[in-house]
Design a protein around this motif. Sequence first.
Motif, short mmCIF file in Angstrom:
data_model
loop_
_atom_site.label_atom_id
_atom_site.label_comp_id
_atom_site.label_asym_id
_atom_site.label_seq_id
_atom_site.Cartn_x
_atom_site.Cartn_y
_atom_site.Cartn_z
N LEU A 1 133.74 138.47 54.09
CA LEU A 1 132.95 138.51 55.31
C LEU A 1 131.89 137.42 55.21
O LEU A 1 131.11 137.39 54.27
CB LEU A 1 132.29 139.88 55.47
N HIS A 2 131.85 136.53 56.21
CA HIS A 2 130.89 135.44 56.24
C HIS A 2 130.01 135.59 57.48
O HIS A 2 130.52 135.82 58.59
CB HIS A 2 131.59 134.09 56.27
N ILE A 3 128.70 135.45 57.29
CA ILE A 3 127.75 135.64 58.39
C ILE A 3 126.70 134.54 58.35
O ILE A 3 126.18 134.19 57.28
CB ILE A 3 127.04 137.01 58.27
N VAL A 4 126.38 134.00 59.53
CA VAL A 4 125.20 133.15 59.68
C VAL A 4 124.46 133.63 60.91
O VAL A 4 125.06 133.96 61.94
CB VAL A 4 125.57 131.65 59.80
N ASP A 5 123.14 133.72 60.80
CA ASP A 5 122.33 134.17 61.92
C ASP A 5 120.88 133.76 61.68
O ASP A 5 120.54 133.27 60.59
CB ASP A 5 122.42 135.69 62.10
N PHE A 6 120.06 133.99 62.67
CA PHE A 6 118.65 133.66 62.53
C PHE A 6 118.04 134.49 61.40
O PHE A 6 118.25 135.70 61.32
CB PHE A 6 117.89 133.94 63.83
N ALA B 1 127.66 145.66 50.05
CA ALA B 1 128.30 144.99 48.91
C ALA B 1 128.35 145.92 47.71
O ALA B 1 129.35 145.99 46.98
CB ALA B 1 127.55 143.71 48.57
N HIS B 2 127.27 146.64 47.49
CA HIS B 2 127.23 147.60 46.37
C HIS B 2 128.27 148.69 46.56
O HIS B 2 128.99 149.05 45.62
CB HIS B 2 125.83 148.20 46.26
N ALA B 3 128.38 149.21 47.79
CA ALA B 3 129.33 150.28 48.07
C ALA B 3 130.77 149.81 47.92
O ALA B 3 131.65 150.59 47.54
CB ALA B 3 129.10 150.82 49.49
N GLU B 4 131.01 148.54 48.23
CA GLU B 4 132.37 147.99 48.16
C GLU B 4 132.67 147.32 46.82
O GLU B 4 133.77 146.79 46.63
CB GLU B 4 132.56 146.95 49.28
N ASP B 5 131.69 147.35 45.91
CA ASP B 5 131.82 146.64 44.63
C ASP B 5 132.13 145.16 44.87
O ASP B 5 132.94 144.54 44.17
CB ASP B 5 132.93 147.27 43.77
N ALA B 6 131.49 144.61 45.90
CA ALA B 6 131.73 143.23 46.31
C ALA B 6 130.63 142.31 45.83
O ALA B 6 129.52 142.75 45.49
CB ALA B 6 131.84 143.15 47.84
N ALA C 1 117.53 130.07 59.24
CA ALA C 1 118.76 130.85 59.34
C ALA C 1 119.11 131.42 57.98
O ALA C 1 118.68 130.89 56.94
CB ALA C 1 119.90 129.98 59.87
N TRP C 2 119.88 132.49 58.00
CA TRP C 2 120.39 133.12 56.78
C TRP C 2 121.91 133.00 56.78
O TRP C 2 122.57 133.23 57.80
CB TRP C 2 120.02 134.60 56.73
N LEU C 3 122.45 132.69 55.62
CA LEU C 3 123.90 132.51 55.46
C LEU C 3 124.38 133.44 54.35
O LEU C 3 123.81 133.45 53.26
CB LEU C 3 124.18 131.05 55.10
N PHE C 4 125.40 134.23 54.64
CA PHE C 4 125.92 135.22 53.70
C PHE C 4 127.42 135.06 53.52
O PHE C 4 128.14 134.71 54.45
CB PHE C 4 125.66 136.65 54.20
N ALA C 5 127.87 135.38 52.32
CA ALA C 5 129.30 135.47 52.04
C ALA C 5 129.51 136.69 51.14
O ALA C 5 129.02 136.73 50.01
CB ALA C 5 129.83 134.21 51.35
N MET C 6 130.19 137.70 51.65
CA MET C 6 130.48 138.92 50.88
C MET C 6 131.97 138.92 50.54
O MET C 6 132.81 138.87 51.42
CB MET C 6 130.13 140.18 51.67
N LYS C 7 132.27 138.95 49.25
CA LYS C 7 133.64 138.84 48.79
C LYS C 7 134.07 140.12 48.06
O LYS C 7 133.49 140.49 47.04
CB LYS C 7 133.77 137.64 47.85
N LYS C 8 135.08 140.79 48.62
CA LYS C 8 135.59 142.00 47.99
C LYS C 8 136.43 141.64 46.78
O LYS C 8 137.09 140.59 46.76
CB LYS C 8 136.42 142.80 49.00
N PRO C 9 136.43 142.49 45.77
CA PRO C 9 137.23 142.18 44.58
C PRO C 9 138.72 142.18 44.88
O PRO C 9 139.19 142.92 45.75
CB PRO C 9 136.87 143.31 43.61
N ALA C 10 139.45 141.33 44.20
CA ALA C 10 140.90 141.24 44.37
C ALA C 10 141.56 142.11 43.33
O ALA C 10 141.29 142.00 42.13
CB ALA C 10 141.36 139.80 44.24
#
Length: 215
Positions: free
Chosen positions: A145-150, A187-192, A204-213
């Motif tokens: 999940l990738h997010i950019v916003d103010f 992220a903590h709940a998903e172990d991501a 702006a804030w930029l996020f990248a949440m990566k779930k484990p494979a």
Amino acid sequence: MTKDSHGDLMDHIYRHQRHFYDATRKYYLLGRDQLIEALAPPFNGTVLEIGCGTGRNLLAVRQRYPQARLFGLDISEAMLATARAQSQDRNILYARADAAAFDPQQLFGVGHFDRIFISYALSMIPPWQAVLGQVCGMLPSGGELHIVDFGQQERLPKLFRSALRAWLAWFHVTPRAELRIRLEELAHAEDACLQFTEVKGGYAWLFAMKKPAFM
């Protein structure tokens, strides 16, 4: 606010703006191209944009990742009309829906997406936390999940920050001060793994949440 009333509001705001939206927003919607560069979906992977607007971002994704399968969702039919017109022959599937409550299988025939991204849309969606919970459940193992916003403009002059907030309010935009905290909880709940980047002093804030494979 109901789906229909919020959709009507967005249509009212963008009925005319959609015709020059991309030409003006490029000057202050910072970090969008950085987000797209980081997507890197797998070959033939599925990519969904929440709040796709005019389709500008998905067209950039198509150019950068020609083998990806692209989907766009927005609550404004006016914006979707522009997106569809601009994306002819680009094999991008669009649908109108409430980002906080939609069935991807019903809309797109796809249950999960390898990449989901949200660009400057959470600040315009009242139930933004519900959106995050919804889309996290649509990421498969190894999905991102990738997010950019103010952001909160933490290191920018106070006068600039106040003027920006007042201007954004005219367009029903509310920067989400709790966005980072909420994503850390998810992220903590998903172990991501969650990556956070500030753009231009917190403009702006930029996020990248990566779930484990999982193999």
